[in-house]
Design a protein around this motif. Sequence first.
Motif, PDB file in Angstrom:
ATOM      1  N   ILE A   1       0.782  -1.368  -0.024  1.00 49.84           N
ATOM      2  CA  ILE A   1      -0.018  -0.181   0.031  1.00 49.84           C
ATOM      3  C   ILE A   1       0.929   1.193  -0.073  1.00 49.84           C
ATOM      4  CG2 ILE A   1      -1.726   1.295   1.345  1.00 49.84           C
ATOM      5  CD1 ILE A   1      -2.778  -1.188   2.318  1.00 49.84           C
ATOM      6  N   GLN A   2       1.913   1.368   0.734  1.00 53.67           N
ATOM      7  CA  GLN A   2       2.838   2.371   0.712  1.00 53.67           C
ATOM      8  C   GLN A   2       3.505   2.454  -0.678  1.00 53.67           C
ATOM      9  OE1 GLN A   2       5.485   2.755   4.066  1.00 53.67           O
ATOM     10  NE2 GLN A   2       4.240   0.994   5.340  1.00 53.67           N
ATOM     11  N   ALA A   3       3.790   1.384  -1.023  1.00 52.16           N
ATOM     12  CA  ALA A   3       4.521   1.409  -2.493  1.00 52.16           C
ATOM     13  C   ALA A   3       3.233   2.177  -3.449  1.00 52.16           C
ATOM     14  CB  ALA A   3       4.881   0.221  -2.995  1.00 52.16           C
ATOM     15  N   GLY A   4       2.172   1.747  -3.370  1.00 50.13           N
ATOM     16  CA  GLY A   4       1.132   2.172  -4.462  1.00 50.13           C
ATOM     17  C   GLY A   4       1.084   3.641  -4.293  1.00 50.13           C
ATOM     18  N   ILE A   5       1.053   4.330  -2.677  1.00 49.14           N
ATOM     19  CA  ILE A   5       0.875   5.634  -2.432  1.00 49.14           C
ATOM     20  C   ILE A   5       2.243   6.315  -3.120  1.00 49.14           C
ATOM     21  CG2 ILE A   5       0.826   7.196  -0.749  1.00 49.14           C
ATOM     22  CD1 ILE A   5      -0.913   5.089   0.904  1.00 49.14           C
ATOM     23  N   LEU A   6       3.157   5.955  -2.954  1.00 52.35           N
ATOM     24  CA  LEU A   6       4.555   6.529  -3.439  1.00 52.35           C
ATOM     25  C   LEU A   6       4.549   6.719  -4.831  1.00 52.35           C
ATOM     26  CD1 LEU A   6       7.104   5.336  -0.782  1.00 52.35           C
ATOM     27  CD2 LEU A   6       5.622   7.343  -0.554  1.00 52.35           C
ATOM     28  N   GLY A   7       4.050   5.720  -5.441  1.00 51.17           N
ATOM     29  CA  GLY A   7       3.985   5.662  -6.939  1.00 51.17           C
ATOM     30  C   GLY A   7       2.982   6.596  -7.512  1.00 51.17           C
TER      31      GLY A   7
ATOM     32  N   ARG B   1       9.036  15.608  -6.802  1.00 50.64           N
ATOM     33  CA  ARG B   1      10.486  15.609  -7.353  1.00 50.64           C
ATOM     34  C   ARG B   1      11.327  14.822  -6.414  1.00 50.64           C
ATOM     35  NH1 ARG B   1      14.556  19.445  -7.053  1.00 50.64           N
ATOM     36  NH2 ARG B   1      12.917  21.044  -6.567  1.00 50.64           N
ATOM     37  N   ARG B   2      11.122  15.192  -5.093  1.00 49.21           N
ATOM     38  CA  ARG B   2      12.069  14.416  -4.048  1.00 49.21           C
ATOM     39  C   ARG B   2      11.036  13.994  -3.036  1.00 49.21           C
ATOM     40  NH1 ARG B   2      17.745  15.301  -5.408  1.00 49.21           N
ATOM     41  NH2 ARG B   2      17.966  16.942  -6.298  1.00 49.21           N
ATOM     42  N   LEU B   3      11.537  12.995  -2.201  1.00 44.59           N
ATOM     43  CA  LEU B   3      10.688  12.580  -1.148  1.00 44.59           C
ATOM     44  C   LEU B   3      11.648  12.319   0.166  1.00 44.59           C
ATOM     45  CD1 LEU B   3       7.826  11.719   0.035  1.00 44.59           C
ATOM     46  CD2 LEU B   3       8.310   9.689  -0.758  1.00 44.59           C
ATOM     47  N   LEU B   4      11.410  13.080   1.126  1.00 47.86           N
ATOM     48  CA  LEU B   4      11.984  12.616   2.454  1.00 47.86           C
ATOM     49  C   LEU B   4      11.003  11.798   3.254  1.00 47.86           C
ATOM     50  CD1 LEU B   4      13.779  15.224   4.779  1.00 47.86           C
ATOM     51  CD2 LEU B   4      11.867  13.646   5.783  1.00 47.86           C
ATOM     52  N   TYR B   5      11.301  10.629   3.291  1.00 47.04           N
ATOM     53  CA  TYR B   5      10.234   9.616   3.869  1.00 47.04           C
ATOM     54  C   TYR B   5      10.683   9.273   5.271  1.00 47.04           C
ATOM     55  CZ  TYR B   5       6.961   5.740   3.159  1.00 47.04           C
ATOM     56  OH  TYR B   5       5.944   4.897   3.103  1.00 47.04           O
ATOM     57  N   ASP B   6       9.889  10.026   6.156  1.00 42.58           N
ATOM     58  CA  ASP B   6      10.109   9.979   7.650  1.00 42.58           C
ATOM     59  C   ASP B   6       9.244   8.846   8.303  1.00 42.58           C
ATOM     60  OD1 ASP B   6      11.026  10.438  10.317  1.00 42.58           O
ATOM     61  OD2 ASP B   6       9.512  12.285  10.310  1.00 42.58           O
TER      62      ASP B   6
ATOM     63  N   SER C   1      20.955  15.309   4.226  1.00 40.97           N
ATOM     64  CA  SER C   1      20.877  14.577   3.112  1.00 40.97           C
ATOM     65  C   SER C   1      20.260  15.139   1.699  1.00 40.97           C
ATOM     66  CB  SER C   1      20.647  12.886   3.432  1.00 40.97           C
ATOM     67  OG  SER C   1      20.927  12.199   2.325  1.00 40.97           O
ATOM     68  N   VAL C   2      18.981  15.317   2.122  1.00 41.98           N
ATOM     69  CA  VAL C   2      18.068  16.030   0.989  1.00 41.98           C
ATOM     70  C   VAL C   2      18.987  17.421   0.456  1.00 41.98           C
ATOM     71  CG1 VAL C   2      15.811  16.844   0.353  1.00 41.98           C
ATOM     72  CG2 VAL C   2      16.139  15.074   1.893  1.00 41.98           C
ATOM     73  N   ALA C   3      18.804  18.376   1.467  1.00 40.41           N
ATOM     74  CA  ALA C   3      19.561  19.561   1.081  1.00 40.41           C
ATOM     75  C   ALA C   3      20.875  19.614   0.392  1.00 40.41           C
ATOM     76  CB  ALA C   3      20.000  20.431   2.533  1.00 40.41           C
ATOM     77  N   LEU C   4      21.743  18.697   0.612  1.00 38.13           N
ATOM     78  CA  LEU C   4      23.048  18.393  -0.175  1.00 38.13           C
ATOM     79  C   LEU C   4      22.825  18.162  -1.490  1.00 38.13           C
ATOM     80  CD1 LEU C   4      25.237  16.123   2.307  1.00 38.13           C
ATOM     81  CD2 LEU C   4      25.500  18.783   2.155  1.00 38.13           C
TER      82      LEU C   4
ATOM     83  N   ILE D   1       9.783  19.073  -3.412  1.00 33.69           N
ATOM     84  CA  ILE D   1      10.201  18.392  -2.386  1.00 33.69           C
ATOM     85  C   ILE D   1       9.392  17.894  -1.277  1.00 33.69           C
ATOM     86  CG2 ILE D   1      12.153  17.768  -0.947  1.00 33.69           C
ATOM     87  CD1 ILE D   1      13.812  20.035  -2.280  1.00 33.69           C
ATOM     88  N   GLY D   2       8.918  16.553  -1.156  1.00 33.47           N
ATOM     89  CA  GLY D   2       7.976  16.265  -0.174  1.00 33.47           C
ATOM     90  C   GLY D   2       8.367  15.734   0.960  1.00 33.47           C
ATOM     91  N   LEU D   3       7.750  15.926   2.267  1.00 32.73           N
ATOM     92  CA  LEU D   3       8.237  15.381   3.343  1.00 32.73           C
ATOM     93  C   LEU D   3       6.850  14.533   3.976  1.00 32.73           C
ATOM     94  CD1 LEU D   3       9.402  18.804   3.286  1.00 32.73           C
ATOM     95  CD2 LEU D   3      10.736  17.578   5.245  1.00 32.73           C
TER      96      LEU D   3
END
Length: 917
Positions: free
Chosen positions: A79-85, A93-98, A288-291, A495-497
């Motif tokens: 389910i997480q995979a489907g949502i991220l897809g 563009r980018r995803l910070l997955y907390d 890491s995202v900022a770099l 950039i998603g958080l």
Amino acid sequence: MNKRKQRGNAQSLVVGLLATAAIVLVYLVGGLDWLELKTLDLRFRHANANRVQDDRLVCIDIDDGALEHVGRWPWSRDIQAGILGVLHEAGLRRLLYDIELTESEPLRSVVARHSDLLANLAALRVNMFTLTLPDIELRTTLQNWGQSYLAFHYQSEELTTPATRELRRRIRDWLAAHPELLSAPPHTYVDRLLADADITPAEHESALVALSFELSLRATLDRARLPLAGVAAAAPPVPALTPIYFAHARAARHCGFVVFDPDLDGVMRRTRLLVEHSGVAVPQLALSVALDELNIPPENISATPRALTLPAPGADEPLVIQLDDQGRAMIPWLAERDWHQQFGAHVPIDAAWVVFDRRLRTRFNREELLSALDTLITRGLMTNWTQFHQDLGRTLELADELHRARWADDADSAEFIARGLDQYENLLAESEPALLSDIETALSSAPTSASSDAAQPATIDVLRIARDALSANRAYREEIESTLSWLRERVADKIGLLGYTASALADMTPIPTHRRAPGVIAHANLLNGLLTGRTVRWVPTWVNALLAALVGLLATWVSSRTGPRLAGIITLLLIAIYALLAGWAAFQMWSVWVALVPAGLTLALGYVVVVVHRHLFLERESRQIARALGQYTSATLARRMAEDAELCKRAEMREVTAIFTDLANFTAISERIGAERTQHVLNVALGRFSDVMLRHEAMINKFIGDGIFAFWNPVIYPQTDHARRACATAVDLQRALDELIRVQATGGDEAFAQLALRVGVATGNAVVGPCGSEQKYDYTCIGDSVNVAARLESANKFFGTCRLVSETTRAQVGDEFAFRPLGGVQVKGKTQAVGVHELLGRAADVPADTLHYADQFAHALDTFQQRNWARALSEFSACAKLRPDDRAATFHIQTAQQYQQTPPPESWTGAIELTEK
């Protein structure tokens, strides 16, 4: 300044310095940290308006609504995979997955939601169940995206048992000896590992867990690796990590830790940016995202124990982030108190879930449709849709093949299958409206064809299933497209958080701007500061201590040199200025944290201890003198004069203005009314008169029977306007008596109505100071001016007046008061005449006819003193006609008549000799 006061000021200064030193010491050992942190929170909330919110950031929330729609957490990884897809498809563009992915998830079967409503459960076929591989699904999505950043934790101590650590060591050594196997699937060498590493049967299960841990640790460190050489000074070592499951770690772009260290009050304000483990520098997740976002090559990063330097390409200056002694940076929190309002409108994750869920439902509906068409075609119905039936089956097969190709990391095959699947999807989309129309027609005609197979109840049910599946899928496609469009507007190229924000999930902690906020908001604020280049810096501890010491010294000096009230005002002003400059302005303009509490406390305590010390030890004598002086003047004036005790003991010759008062004929009144009433009347009257004198800051020297002797301009309290004060007192004394008589006239003692006041005022030199014995003394004045004032009070009886002042007094008050000159008088005990004037009142309050009479009398007096007796007699007679009761006019008429007969000698000065005191 006398020696006693100098010594007292020095003692106060020492006491204040000791108090300042104590506050500074408490600050240096951390005793004020809790309170100082609270002032920092206030600055984040109220002195932080210039902080920019980077519009590249968007928060994606796993909120309460998502838990209600999707189900309780944790969600399965497919389910997480489907949502991220879906988020990837929407353009994120980018995803910070907390969210931590530390363990594998077992395989499971999935059946369509609400299948009990769509089909007969007893007739469910095996192909209606779908086998899903949650970890592979998530790994595939992360890998295809290539821009996801995953989270892990570190621990401050190793929590595993010695046996577990020994088993991990053996597996680690074996893997190090066979590096070629690290890229191979673990199932290809598990048996070899168990044999070569001497794993006993009892250790098999533990060995598999240890193998998974070692692979995950290696994959996590590989994706989080930074060159340690340049940043070792800012990367404190940590003994243990909880790594990301290796399948996901390998698919991520980078990994980073998500540990936040709350301060001693439990509020999350700062975080480490780097740690070291196993010889590898590991970054914080937002760093890491900022770099990557700033295109900063890891090898260009440098660090000292107190700063991390990030040289962004194209920037004028590198970004320097200040670190504390634990390697922590301050998170640059935004000012919004409500974290829901930070970084614009948050995107609820269930919007992406809707797209995923509707596609999953579409898949199961197609399974139902395929089964229904198979039944109908077998029964000889809908035979013209045989090709559609084949295309639908092929579409489902290609979807499964695409999944398998992606699971196997076969990119070429996946791309080829995807192109074919798109072609079949287009074919189905073109044909479905016509198929739905034919099914509707078949259903509408079924009741009229009783002999037809279509009229059989089972066939009608199958037609309905096919119709419902097609209708539902058409609605799902519309919902999917509208939701995707809504998502693209909010997340495209951002950039998603993504993290927990639901109130039921245990990821809430206090932050400076809110009492409870999710951890992902901390990542957002930190990442925002790194991207905008606005970080929080702070003044070193020794500088704060020095500032506190300096302002404490200033407050001590001011308090020891000035009175308590002025010192208090100055101290409050200093505190306000320091808070404005060091607290608000420094943080608002430059994001610099200057400690407020130690400086504020040294300012306040420096003032308090000096004032208390002076009150208890140094001002005892002054208070005693103030109590003594309180007999003579107001308490306020007594305290002011008592501030210089030595001055109170000194006598000197100076100009003063003295006043004597007396109640006319009070002796006769007292004999008539008795002792008790006499005491009451006298106390009330003298009390009112004393109030008037104290209001004008007179020194009341003594009460003389029914009169009062007071004076102005003592050594201990210079008064340049002493003559004016005395005249104002004389006028106000009569007003006070008139008011007393008016009040007592209604229900009071009738004796008050018989009171009349006489006042004498004179200005001149006198000896002023304390006089008496060591046991008892008065602060008094002695001289001609005192004698003259006493004689003038008595002279009122001769002139029939109530207020007489000397010529010197008249000359000093100017035009504020109105006077009538009465000529010179020769008072007893003096050889020179004294000019005497009747004080009529304040010039603005005296009636015009009274002023006119005073001028007429003055002209007659001038004629009299020029020895023109006949004319003087005429002019004084005119005055007597206007004021028959004016004794001064009557006296001058009689004197002029006498001098007409017997002129005075040539040495006559025009003065009147007073033979009575």
